[in-house]
Design an enzyme around this catalytic site. Sequence first.
Site, short mmCIF file in Angstrom:
data_model
loop_
_atom_site.label_atom_id
_atom_site.label_comp_id
_atom_site.label_asym_id
_atom_site.label_seq_id
_atom_site.Cartn_x
_atom_site.Cartn_y
_atom_site.Cartn_z
N ARG A 50 0.81 -1.23 0.00
CA ARG A 50 0.00 0.00 0.00
C ARG A 50 0.84 1.27 0.00
O ARG A 50 0.37 2.34 -0.41
CB ARG A 50 -0.98 0.02 1.19
CG ARG A 50 -1.84 1.30 1.17
CD ARG A 50 -2.98 1.32 2.17
NE ARG A 50 -2.63 0.81 3.46
CZ ARG A 50 -1.91 1.47 4.37
NH1 ARG A 50 -1.44 2.69 4.11
NH2 ARG A 50 -1.65 0.91 5.53
N ASP A 176 -3.91 16.00 -17.60
CA ASP A 176 -4.16 14.58 -17.87
C ASP A 176 -3.63 14.31 -19.27
O ASP A 176 -4.21 14.74 -20.26
CB ASP A 176 -5.67 14.32 -17.75
CG ASP A 176 -6.05 12.88 -18.05
OD1 ASP A 176 -5.29 12.19 -18.75
OD2 ASP A 176 -7.13 12.45 -17.59
C1 LIG Z 1 -9.76 6.35 -18.88
C2 LIG Z 1 -9.38 7.72 -18.54
C3 LIG Z 1 -9.28 8.14 -17.21
C4 LIG Z 1 -9.63 7.22 -16.06
O1 LIG Z 1 -8.74 6.17 -15.97
P1 LIG Z 1 -9.08 4.76 -15.25
O2 LIG Z 1 -7.80 4.01 -15.41
O3 LIG Z 1 -10.24 4.15 -15.98
O4 LIG Z 1 -9.41 5.05 -13.83
C5 LIG Z 1 -8.89 9.44 -16.96
N1 LIG Z 1 -8.61 10.30 -17.96
C6 LIG Z 1 -8.69 9.93 -19.25
C7 LIG Z 1 -8.37 10.93 -20.31
C8 LIG Z 1 -9.08 8.64 -19.60
O5 LIG Z 1 -9.18 8.30 -20.89
#
Ligand SMILES: *Cc1c(COP(=O)(O)O)cnc(C)c1O
Length: 385
Positions: A50, A176
């Site tokens: 963890r 992101d």
């Molecule tokens: C899929 C996705 C997420 C979330 O990711 P998980 O691994 O499903 O939790 C976040 N941002 C973007 C741009 C994604 O395509």
Amino acid sequence: MSKNHKIDTKLIHAGEPKVRYGNAVSMPIFQSSTFEVSGKADYHDLKYIRLNNTPNHIALHGKLAALENGEEALVASSGMAAISTTLLTFLKSGDHFLAHESLYGGTHDLINKDFPDLGISCDYIDGRNSDGWEEKLRPETKLIYVETITNPLLDVLDLNAVVIFAKQHNLLSLIDNTFASPVNYRPIEHGFDLSLHSATKYLNGHTDIVAGAVIGSQELVTKVRHKLNHLGGALDPNACFLMHRGMKTLSIRMERQNSNSLAVAKFLEDHEKVKNVHHPGLESSASFNRAQELLDGCGGMVSFEINGTVEDADKFMSYLTLFINAPSLGGVESLITRPAQSSHSGMSQEERSAAGIKDELIRMSIGIEAIEDLIADIEYTLEKI
Ligand SMILES: *Cc1c(COP(=O)(O)O)cnc(C)c1O
């Protein structure tokens, strides 16, 4: 490993243990929850799954940091674990932040449905154009949050403006970077503070695990790691192993997905039964110049509308033989989905149409199959509807 090595080389060699465990060429799986203590250790240094510090975590952290030239990285149990933990590390009750108006659905829901109860507020901005961002600032604004390439309309945001704005107003800048992957864009090199990924997608690339990643300075990533240690979103060693193995082929997969998706987009754009093709590598795209300037490739996503009804769109999707009707993206196989029915079904039709997402919009995640076969499948299926 030097900073000057190409990303292809870093994918293979960065982060690998200096002394190979048991001489194993491939990083073994350390399926042990806890580890024998040697000497005095702080809580965050005790080796425990963890706490995200077992040998499998450490190898991945080194590799991820090297790929985007960050000082440090952290893996998490999903993309959403990485995103929620990072936001909760830097935002507390009373804080405010800015975010691009069209975000991944899970992030959007976290901000709109969970953050109000925690006293954290957000104003949305249009990340394509910096006019009006300043008016949204408040004394309690702490950070700005964007995505490299938006879903499902594939706009490239004004990322340089985001970095300049954040520095001017003393905000943390978070991005992101899932849709670009480290092969196509490296946010830290452009001045972002933290780069986040759903490693479920391109980084792992094989549609067999969920995982997340955070990359940035040692100071910021350590803060996120301590929060993740408390919230508990650790990546299991077996998933670490699969992600590690998947990442080694990231650059050759991305190269193929970049070129396959552009070829599909060009084919669709020239087809009479198709309209409104979205791909930042098309000269007709409003994001074309920005993509040329900022990105080393446009990724594997294409979206478009069929000249016809929603029923025609569904027929097209079900008649294809090589594309699997499934949400998610970034794997070796081509997937197809209708966002109004999948990723964006949580929005009302009014919200979707305000965002430009028509019910008949189709999104493809292009895999690494032979381009001739993908295009033949699309061409043959379009003839049938
Ligand atoms: C899929 C996705 C997420 C979330 O990711 P998980 O691994 O499903 O939790 C976040 N941002 C973007 C741009 C994604 O395509």
